[in-house]
Scaffold this motif. Structure first.
Motif, PDB file in Angstrom:
ATOM      1  N   ARG A 186      -2.166   4.957  -9.417  1.00  0.00           N
ATOM      2  CA  ARG A 186      -0.571   4.690  -8.356  1.00  0.00           C
ATOM      3  C   ARG A 186      -0.122   3.772  -9.077  1.00  0.00           C
ATOM      4  NH1 ARG A 186      -1.445   1.828  -3.485  1.00  0.00           N
ATOM      5  NH2 ARG A 186      -2.402   4.544  -2.758  1.00  0.00           N
TER       6      ARG A 186
ATOM      7  N   GLU B 258       0.847  -0.887  -0.460  1.00  0.00           N
ATOM      8  CA  GLU B 258       0.203  -0.596   0.040  1.00  0.00           C
ATOM      9  C   GLU B 258       0.538   0.749   0.192  1.00  0.00           C
ATOM     10  OE1 GLU B 258      -3.817   1.888   1.361  1.00  0.00           O
ATOM     11  OE2 GLU B 258      -3.229  -0.349  -0.241  1.00  0.00           O
TER      12      GLU B 258
ATOM     13  N   ASP C  76      -7.502   4.259   7.711  1.00  0.00           N
ATOM     14  CA  ASP C  76      -7.354   3.467   6.074  1.00  0.00           C
ATOM     15  C   ASP C  76      -7.732   2.405   6.439  1.00  0.00           C
ATOM     16  OD1 ASP C  76      -6.902   3.304   3.651  1.00  0.00           O
ATOM     17  OD2 ASP C  76      -4.781   4.194   3.398  1.00  0.00           O
TER      18      ASP C  76
ATOM     19  N   THR D  68      -7.437   7.460  -0.529  1.00  0.00           N
ATOM     20  CA  THR D  68      -6.455   8.550   0.088  1.00  0.00           C
ATOM     21  C   THR D  68      -7.049   9.803  -0.150  1.00  0.00           C
ATOM     22  OG1 THR D  68      -5.245   6.695   1.266  1.00  0.00           O
ATOM     23  CG2 THR D  68      -4.341   8.429   1.595  1.00  0.00           C
TER      24      THR D  68
END
Ligand code: ADP
Ligand code: MG
Length: 351
Positions: free
Chosen positions: A221, A13, A113, A69
């Motif tokens: 990402r 992550e 999270d 996030t």
């Protein structure tokens, strides 16, 4: 205790934490795609602002790297409030959560999270906090123990999870709104790559951007990570064919460089990496195409089931290479053809 403990990073992550931070969208407009989520979230926040209330608790779910996030940080910006960041596994004891909650300032956002990894006992402390802004604390032990109730300031909880299915019903029902982030359209991934290239100060050919986008698993990402690898490659092996730019000593990612960088990482044209291919191959060759349980795949691939379910499977299913059935995972005809293996039916026809 520090009210914002650094989340204990699960390796996958947070390993890109550095570039995540530099490339994270700072403004609502920079958050590309996910129009449906943005629109609904905006209404919810505008309504809360109009009533001068704290927004409702929000649950964000979806595979890693899709922007949960980032979205939480944008909500904080939009509401003009502080955000306290923690994660399910980082809250080890009831006292940790109590301390975080009692340290909140009015209207703060608390971001938790990986909430599916939170201990169930701790979860129960969260219920009254979410529902009625109270914290029940037991003081003393044995017969003299008593419960005292603390009132908490108004706060908004934003929780993120890659595994919404693992959340208990009671916890899920306490969120006022729940949004699921989907994989991105190719066009949006290209936009994100262009923005990131500009921020990283590199030039990228349109064909290179297309190639990187195609390999990016529809995930921002991953797109950023591949772009960065291509940039590294370009710095080490500049493509001299473009002499104009070579002279200006600017980093240029040509299509050739993008292809070479992806090749070096053994990422194919569909964005599958060696582990993705290994998983498909295991299902096909070791288990006759399935159905096969996730544990058996994990054992054969020497990978843990959580990683398989959170990182690899969502993308393989999105591409229609793997299917989840009640009896286990099944490789599709498309998976056979991607690996260049004949399906059982084709073998019969060929025989
Ligand atoms: N909608 C988006 N627009 C632009 N960049 C994004 C978007 N979503 C994610 N990113 C990029 O991807 C990175 C990872 O996003 P993040 O919010 O950390 O994902 P998650 O929390 O879902 O794992 C961010 O740092 C950002 O650079
Ligand atoms: Mg995240």
């Amino acid at each position: 205790m520090n009210p914002s403990p650094t989340p204990k990073a699960t390796e996958k992550e947070y390993q890109e934490g550095g570039i995540d931070a530099t490339l994270r969208p700072r403004h609502w407009d920079e958050y590309i795609g996910q129009q449906h989520v943005k629109k609904n979230l905006k209404i919810l926040l505008d309504a809360a602002k109009k009533r001068s209330e704290t927004g409702e608790h929000i649950l964000l779910s979806g595979p890693a790297g899709l922007g949960k996030t980032s979205l939480a940080h944008l909500v904080a910006r939009e509401m003009n409030t502080n955000i306290r960041v923690t994660s399910g596994p980082a809250i080890e004891r009831v006292g940790d959560l109590a301390s975080i909650l009692t340290n909140l300032l009015p209207n703060d956002i608390l971001f938790i999270d990986e909430i599916h990894r939170m201990n169930k006992l701790i979860e129960e402390v969260l219920y009254p906090a979410m529902e009625s802004r109270t914290l029940d604390i037991i003081v003393g032990k044995g017969p003299s123990a008593r419960t005292i109730q603390l009132e908490l300031p108004p706060f908004m909880l934003i929780a993120a999870t890659t595994r919404p299915g693992l959340l208990s019903g009671p916890l899920r029902s306490r969120f006022g709104a729940s949004f699921r982030l989907d994989f991105y359209e190719d066009e949006d991934i290209q936009k994100i790559i262009r923005r990131s290239a500009a921020l990283l100060n590199v030039a990228a050919e349109p064909a290179a951007i297309g190639r990187i986008a195609a390999a990016a698993r529809f995930t921002p990402r991953v797109a950023n990570r591949l772009l960065k690898r291509a940039r590294d490659y370009a710095d080490v092996h500049p493509d001299r064919t473009d002499s104009n730019r070579a002279q200006k000593s600017e980093t240029v990612i040509t299509d050739r460089i993008a292809a070479a960088a992806l090749g070096l990482m053994e990422i194919d044209d569909q964005g599958l990496d060696p582990m993705d291919r290994k998983i498909l191959e295991i299902v096909i060759t070791k288990f006759n195409g399935g159905p096969v349980g996730i544990q058996s795949i994990a054992a054969a691939a020497s990978e843990d089931t959580d990683t398989l379910e959170e990182v690899y499977e969502p993308y393989l299913m999105q591409l229609g290479l793997l299917e989840r059935t009640a009896r286990g995972r099944v490789a599709t005809a498309r998976a056979y053809s991607h690996l260049g293996i004949a399906t059982p039916q084709q073998r019969i026809l060929l025989a």
